[in-house]
Design an enzyme around this catalytic site. Structure first.
Site, PDB file in Angstrom:
ATOM      1  N   SER A   1       0.826  -1.207   0.000  1.00  0.00           N
ATOM      2  CA  SER A   1       0.000   0.000   0.000  1.00  0.00           C
ATOM      3  C   SER A   1       0.861   1.258   0.000  1.00  0.00           C
ATOM      4  O   SER A   1       1.673   1.475   0.911  1.00  0.00           O
ATOM      5  CB  SER A   1      -0.905   0.018   1.235  1.00  0.00           C
ATOM      6  OG  SER A   1      -1.519   1.283   1.324  1.00  0.00           O
TER       7      SER A   1
ATOM      8  N   HIS B   1      -1.189  -1.169  -4.292  1.00  0.00           N
ATOM      9  CA  HIS B   1      -2.460  -0.791  -3.649  1.00  0.00           C
ATOM     10  C   HIS B   1      -2.493   0.727  -3.430  1.00  0.00           C
ATOM     11  O   HIS B   1      -1.606   1.296  -2.805  1.00  0.00           O
ATOM     12  CB  HIS B   1      -2.560  -1.527  -2.314  1.00  0.00           C
ATOM     13  CG  HIS B   1      -3.882  -1.421  -1.633  1.00  0.00           C
ATOM     14  ND1 HIS B   1      -4.969  -2.202  -1.970  1.00  0.00           N
ATOM     15  CD2 HIS B   1      -4.304  -0.616  -0.627  1.00  0.00           C
ATOM     16  CE1 HIS B   1      -5.991  -1.898  -1.182  1.00  0.00           C
ATOM     17  NE2 HIS B   1      -5.618  -0.931  -0.360  1.00  0.00           N
TER      18      HIS B   1
ATOM     19  N   ASP C   1      -4.819   3.796  -1.931  1.00  0.00           N
ATOM     20  CA  ASP C   1      -5.948   4.080  -1.040  1.00  0.00           C
ATOM     21  C   ASP C   1      -6.486   5.478  -1.276  1.00  0.00           C
ATOM     22  O   ASP C   1      -5.788   6.465  -1.046  1.00  0.00           O
ATOM     23  CB  ASP C   1      -5.484   3.970   0.420  1.00  0.00           C
ATOM     24  CG  ASP C   1      -5.272   2.527   0.818  1.00  0.00           C
ATOM     25  OD1 ASP C   1      -6.229   1.748   0.733  1.00  0.00           O
ATOM     26  OD2 ASP C   1      -4.136   2.187   1.200  1.00  0.00           O
TER      27      ASP C   1
ATOM     28  N   MET D   1      -9.151   8.206  -0.129  1.00  0.00           N
ATOM     29  CA  MET D   1     -10.013   8.582   1.015  1.00  0.00           C
ATOM     30  C   MET D   1     -10.550   9.988   0.808  1.00  0.00           C
ATOM     31  O   MET D   1      -9.795  10.884   0.421  1.00  0.00           O
ATOM     32  CB  MET D   1      -9.196   8.551   2.302  1.00  0.00           C
ATOM     33  CG  MET D   1      -8.529   7.220   2.574  1.00  0.00           C
ATOM     34  SD  MET D   1      -7.545   7.315   4.058  1.00  0.00           S
ATOM     35  CE  MET D   1      -6.848   5.653   4.097  1.00  0.00           C
TER      36      MET D   1
ATOM     37  N   HIS E   1      -8.349   1.157  -4.103  1.00  0.00           N
ATOM     38  CA  HIS E   1      -9.333   0.937  -3.029  1.00  0.00           C
ATOM     39  C   HIS E   1     -10.002   2.267  -2.703  1.00  0.00           C
ATOM     40  O   HIS E   1      -9.377   3.160  -2.139  1.00  0.00           O
ATOM     41  CB  HIS E   1      -8.569   0.366  -1.815  1.00  0.00           C
ATOM     42  CG  HIS E   1      -9.399   0.181  -0.594  1.00  0.00           C
ATOM     43  ND1 HIS E   1      -8.839  -0.006   0.654  1.00  0.00           N
ATOM     44  CD2 HIS E   1     -10.753   0.155  -0.406  1.00  0.00           C
ATOM     45  CE1 HIS E   1      -9.806  -0.144   1.548  1.00  0.00           C
ATOM     46  NE2 HIS E   1     -10.971  -0.039   0.943  1.00  0.00           N
TER      47      HIS E   1
ATOM     48  N   MET F   1     -12.272   4.495  -0.627  1.00  0.00           N
ATOM     49  CA  MET F   1     -12.972   4.710   0.646  1.00  0.00           C
ATOM     50  C   MET F   1     -13.676   6.056   0.522  1.00  0.00           C
ATOM     51  O   MET F   1     -13.305   7.045   1.153  1.00  0.00           O
ATOM     52  CB  MET F   1     -11.969   4.678   1.797  1.00  0.00           C
ATOM     53  CG  MET F   1     -11.501   3.268   2.124  1.00  0.00           C
ATOM     54  SD  MET F   1      -9.938   3.238   2.994  1.00  0.00           S
ATOM     55  CE  MET F   1      -8.827   3.364   1.593  1.00  0.00           C
TER      56      MET F   1
ATOM     57  N   MET G   1     -11.760  -5.709   5.202  1.00  0.00           N
ATOM     58  CA  MET G   1     -10.984  -4.743   5.985  1.00  0.00           C
ATOM     59  C   MET G   1     -10.684  -5.376   7.347  1.00  0.00           C
ATOM     60  O   MET G   1     -11.596  -5.776   8.076  1.00  0.00           O
ATOM     61  CB  MET G   1     -11.768  -3.440   6.187  1.00  0.00           C
ATOM     62  CG  MET G   1     -11.801  -2.523   4.976  1.00  0.00           C
ATOM     63  SD  MET G   1     -10.188  -2.144   4.254  1.00  0.00           S
ATOM     64  CE  MET G   1      -9.291  -1.426   5.616  1.00  0.00           C
TER      65      MET G   1
ATOM     66  N   PHE H   1      -6.818   4.854   8.137  1.00  0.00           N
ATOM     67  CA  PHE H   1      -5.433   5.121   8.518  1.00  0.00           C
ATOM     68  C   PHE H   1      -4.582   3.872   8.367  1.00  0.00           C
ATOM     69  O   PHE H   1      -5.073   2.759   8.578  1.00  0.00           O
ATOM     70  CB  PHE H   1      -5.360   5.586   9.987  1.00  0.00           C
ATOM     71  CG  PHE H   1      -6.200   6.802  10.243  1.00  0.00           C
ATOM     72  CD1 PHE H   1      -5.698   8.079  10.005  1.00  0.00           C
ATOM     73  CD2 PHE H   1      -7.504   6.668  10.684  1.00  0.00           C
ATOM     74  CE1 PHE H   1      -6.495   9.192  10.209  1.00  0.00           C
ATOM     75  CE2 PHE H   1      -8.307   7.784  10.896  1.00  0.00           C
ATOM     76  CZ  PHE H   1      -7.794   9.054  10.653  1.00  0.00           C
TER      77      PHE H   1
ATOM     78  N   GLY I   1      -1.154   1.698   9.684  1.00  0.00           N
ATOM     79  CA  GLY I   1      -0.470   1.486  10.951  1.00  0.00           C
ATOM     80  C   GLY I   1      -1.344   1.073  12.117  1.00  0.00           C
ATOM     81  O   GLY I   1      -0.921   1.166  13.272  1.00  0.00           O
TER      82      GLY I   1
ATOM     83  N   ASP J   1      -6.736  -6.274   4.250  1.00  0.00           N
ATOM     84  CA  ASP J   1      -6.111  -4.951   4.254  1.00  0.00           C
ATOM     85  C   ASP J   1      -6.198  -4.349   5.657  1.00  0.00           C
ATOM     86  O   ASP J   1      -7.299  -4.128   6.162  1.00  0.00           O
ATOM     87  CB  ASP J   1      -6.877  -4.077   3.239  1.00  0.00           C
ATOM     88  CG  ASP J   1      -6.307  -2.686   3.072  1.00  0.00           C
ATOM     89  OD1 ASP J   1      -5.225  -2.407   3.635  1.00  0.00           O
ATOM     90  OD2 ASP J   1      -6.948  -1.887   2.359  1.00  0.00           O
ATOM     91  N   GLY J   2      -5.023  -4.095   6.244  1.00  0.00           N
ATOM     92  CA  GLY J   2      -4.969  -3.446   7.546  1.00  0.00           C
ATOM     93  C   GLY J   2      -4.259  -4.302   8.583  1.00  0.00           C
ATOM     94  O   GLY J   2      -4.735  -5.377   8.937  1.00  0.00           O
ATOM     95  N   GLY J   3      -3.089  -3.828   9.009  1.00  0.00           N
ATOM     96  CA  GLY J   3      -2.354  -4.535  10.062  1.00  0.00           C
ATOM     97  C   GLY J   3      -1.760  -5.865   9.623  1.00  0.00           C
ATOM     98  O   GLY J   3      -1.528  -6.758  10.439  1.00  0.00           O
TER      99      GLY J   3
END
Ligand code: DX5
Ligand code: ZN
Length: 217
Positions: free
Chosen positions: A8, A33, A35, A37, A66, A68, A137, A143, A145, A175-177
């Site tokens: 990402s 990726h 993002d 937003m 992606h 959002m 997700m 965000f 991190g 996606d995420g962490g």
């Protein structure tokens, strides 16, 4: 199919994006990726068309975009023109998901649907025949991190079963962490595509981290 890795750009160096895109180009990553937003669907604003157009000029891998954003239908063709190859909209932002997915495909892109952590995968039952990917997700979007939400594993298993039972040609992306510690378990649970931002770009050796995410042992 062996799994895919989609670093990402949200965690990349925006002062020198070309360097990080070239790093991805030279790495074992499969996609890039991006993002998007809008400050309304999520409490953050990232970047838009001019940045994607520049990324596209340098990228040698498909752009995994992606969204959002609310009301994504207004911008589908612009994301196509900017260079998106896979275009993912949030389930919660679409009133007419069938129409949106069909339009994404008509424009020549793969159609993805992303689900927030609180949205049950059972709601996808009637859309699976018409899409190419589901993005689960694994943090609340907005965000980079953040910490991976452990309840995601059961959603992935349930979705894997739905896809396999229906013999649908649909990838599962998370996606995420995501990092080198949870990647293996995610793939074993049924994930096809790993998105990773901070675990790649905040590491000492981003290309090495991408290699580890790709070649899990
Ligand atoms: C979060 C974005 C993610 C983000 C992931 O809302 O959709 O793609 O970049 O970042 P990490 O991997 O750092 O959690
Ligand atoms: Zn994302």
């Amino acid at each position: 199919m062996s799994h895919l890795v989609s670093p990402s750009l949200l965690a990349a160096d925006f002062g020198n994006l070309a360097k990080d895109i070239n790093l991805i180009n030279e790495s074992l990553a499969d996609w890039i990726h991006c993002d998007i937003m809008d400050g309304v669907f999520v409490p953050n604003i990232s970047f838009g068309f001019p940045v994607i157009e520049q990324v596209k000029k340098i990228a040698r891998k498909p752009l995994d975009v992606h969204l959002m954003i609310i009301d994504p239908d207004r911008y589908l063709s612009r994301f196509h023109d900017a260079g998106a190859n896979i275009l993912t909209v949030q389930y919660e932002a679409c009133n007419h998901l069938n129409r949106t997915a069909a339009e994404i495909r008509r424009l020549g892109m793969k159609a993805g649907v992303a689900m927030n952590p609180h949205t049950p995968v059972s709601l996808l039952k009637n859309i699976l025949p018409y899409i190419d990917m589901v993005l689960i997700m694994t943090v609340n979007p907005g965000f980079g991190g953040q910490s991976f939400i452990m309840e995601s594993y059961s959603k992935i298993s349930e979705l894997r079963k739905m896809i396999d039972d229906g013999k649908y040609d649909v990838l599962i992306e998370v996606d995420g962490g995501i990092d080198t510690r949870n990647a293996r378990k995610l793939i074993e649970t049924g994930v096809d595509v790993l998105v990773a931002g901070n675990s790649v770009f905040s590491s000492e050796d981003p290309a090495g981290t991408i290699r580890k995410l790709k070649n899990l042992d």
